[in-house]
Scaffold this motif. Structure first.
Motif, mmCIF file in Angstrom:
data_model
loop_
_atom_site.group_PDB
_atom_site.id
_atom_site.type_symbol
_atom_site.label_atom_id
_atom_site.label_comp_id
_atom_site.label_asym_id
_atom_site.label_seq_id
_atom_site.Cartn_x
_atom_site.Cartn_y
_atom_site.Cartn_z
ATOM 1 N N LEU A 21 0.764 -1.265 0.184
ATOM 2 C CA LEU A 21 -0.043 0.109 -0.148
ATOM 3 C C LEU A 21 0.848 1.227 -0.076
ATOM 4 O O LEU A 21 1.852 1.163 0.775
ATOM 5 C CB LEU A 21 -0.743 -0.105 1.256
ATOM 6 N N ASP A 28 0.251 4.772 0.806
ATOM 7 C CA ASP A 28 -0.747 5.603 1.623
ATOM 8 C C ASP A 28 0.071 6.987 1.965
ATOM 9 O O ASP A 28 0.800 6.860 3.211
ATOM 10 C CB ASP A 28 -1.375 5.187 2.842
ATOM 11 N N ARG A 74 -12.434 -1.696 -7.373
ATOM 12 C CA ARG A 74 -12.591 -2.119 -6.125
ATOM 13 C C ARG A 74 -13.870 -2.654 -5.990
ATOM 14 O O ARG A 74 -14.284 -3.562 -5.245
ATOM 15 C CB ARG A 74 -12.662 -0.620 -5.329
ATOM 16 N N THR A 84 -6.953 -9.059 -5.993
ATOM 17 C CA THR A 84 -6.361 -7.677 -5.804
ATOM 18 C C THR A 84 -5.435 -7.252 -6.878
ATOM 19 O O THR A 84 -4.774 -8.271 -7.490
ATOM 20 C CB THR A 84 -5.556 -7.849 -4.230
ATOM 21 N N THR A 92 -6.296 -0.166 -6.408
ATOM 22 C CA THR A 92 -7.710 0.650 -5.751
ATOM 23 C C THR A 92 -7.135 1.296 -4.539
ATOM 24 O O THR A 92 -7.484 2.596 -4.519
ATOM 25 C CB THR A 92 -8.575 -0.288 -5.424
ATOM 26 N N ARG A 93 -6.554 0.819 -3.616
ATOM 27 C CA ARG A 93 -6.543 1.713 -2.131
ATOM 28 C C ARG A 93 -5.399 2.677 -2.408
ATOM 29 O O ARG A 93 -5.453 3.627 -1.827
ATOM 30 C CB ARG A 93 -5.894 0.391 -1.227
ATOM 31 N N SER A 94 -4.284 2.122 -3.100
ATOM 32 C CA SER A 94 -3.173 3.449 -3.338
ATOM 33 C C SER A 94 -3.764 4.360 -4.132
ATOM 34 O O SER A 94 -3.506 5.712 -3.705
ATOM 35 C CB SER A 94 -1.871 2.699 -3.984
ATOM 36 N N SER A 145 -6.620 5.797 -4.618
ATOM 37 C CA SER A 145 -7.504 6.734 -4.259
ATOM 38 C C SER A 145 -7.031 7.636 -3.150
ATOM 39 O O SER A 145 -7.376 8.784 -2.929
ATOM 40 C CB SER A 145 -8.665 5.993 -3.518
ATOM 41 N N LYS A 146 -5.831 7.200 -2.581
ATOM 42 C CA LYS A 146 -5.249 7.802 -1.477
ATOM 43 C C LYS A 146 -4.200 8.792 -2.046
ATOM 44 O O LYS A 146 -4.071 10.090 -1.646
ATOM 45 C CB LYS A 146 -4.359 6.908 -0.438
#
Length: 303
Positions: A78, A80, A167, A176, A218-220, A222-223
């Motif tokens: 990730l 973040d 996502r 993932t 997806t997680r990275s 959007s951040k």
């Protein structure tokens, strides 16, 4: 060099602590946190700068970002920005627990995205007394506007749409998805700096098994896309800052933008002929950055 761990909330961070040659555990040293680029690990450029700074008499700490390398944090891979900024603060926490570090003489040096994270951490953590950036990148604006900074912020929207679809798919059971930090197969349209990033990370030049050239899509995304490392720097950064970058770096616009915004004591060093990746491990350019950073830190950490 000593391999260490230190806490960052519930996450255990992995670091390498570099000590001066004639280290005296009864002494009181100025200390520098070195912050690695996105996709990097402590054994690469952050460790190189930490070792060079230790040769100049500083205690220096390089570490793996949370969710990356040997550090804890799930999901792994990730990126973040908020967590990366908090990592810097946790590293400062750790240095302040060491009896041989003067808690009033701590600085930060960040490379590439690590430079942007270092700025953001320093402007909101005034325990840090001085900061140096090397080939700085504001990762949020870099992803939105492209490597050369020529795209509008709105160019990010299609990628955000794709991240939203992915996502949703993962929420329904899809595997993932990961994306690379640097190009796997650069071509004639790939910016020079990113071709050299491929060479750095994916060949024996500097590849490391913990730097796997991937982050969670997806997680990275959007951040990262909503992050601005330099937001409020005009008013919140009061510490002195040294900015070093190469004249031939496609990323130079990040450094010049930062320099234009900063109101605290500042110095800009543009090294003629240098490209972005030259400051990762090319001796001529690394030595130049260290030659600039050493007197800067000595002056500003001895106040």
């Amino acid at each position: 060099m000593e391999a260490i761990t230190f806490p960052n909330g519930p996450i255990t961070m992995a670091g390498n602590l570099y000590l001066p040659k004639d280290f005296d555990p009864r002494g009181s040293y100025a200390a520098i946190v070195t912050v690695h680029p996105g996709g990097g690990v402590k054994e690469q450029t952050a460790g190189l700068y930490a070792s060079k700074l230790a040769e100049q008499g500083f205690v220096a700490l390089a570490y793996d970002a949370s969710h990356q390398g040997d550090s804890g944090g799930e999901p792994h891979f990730l990126e973040d920005p908020a967590a990366r900024v908090e990592d810097v603060r946790a590293a400062v926490d750790h240095l302040q627990t060491l009896g041989f570090v003067d808690p009033e003489r701590i600085g930060v040096l960040g490379v590439c995205a690590g430079g942007g994270y270092a700025v953001n951490a320093t402007m909101t953590d005034h325990r840090v007394k001085a900061i140096t950036t090397v080939s700085a990148v504001n990762i949020g604006s870099g992803y939105r506007k492209g490597w050369y900074g020529t795209d509008p912020d709105s160019a990010a929207v299609p990628t955000l749409d794709a991240a939203a679809r992915q996502r949703t798919a993962e929420a329904k059971g899809a595997e993932t998805a990961y994306i690379p930090y640097v190009p796997v197969d650069p071509d004639e349209d790939t910016p020079r700096d990113l071709v050299e990033a491929h060479d750095y990370y994916l060949t024996p030049r500097a590849q490391h098994p913990n730097a796997q050239n991937k982050k969670i899509f997806t997680r990275s995304i959007s951040k990262i896309f909503a992050f601005d490392a330099f937001h409020l720097v005009e008013d919140l950064l009061t510490q002195p800052i040294l900015m070093v970058a190469g004249s031939e770096a496609g990323s130079l616009w990040h450094t010049t933008e930062l320099h234009a915004k900063v109101r605290s004591p500042k110095r800009l060093v543009i090294v003629e002929g240098g490209a972005h990746m030259d400051f990762y491990d090319v001796p001529k350019y690394v030595e130049r950055a260290v030659e600039e950073a050493t007197p800067f830190f000595k002056e500003n950490l001895d106040r």
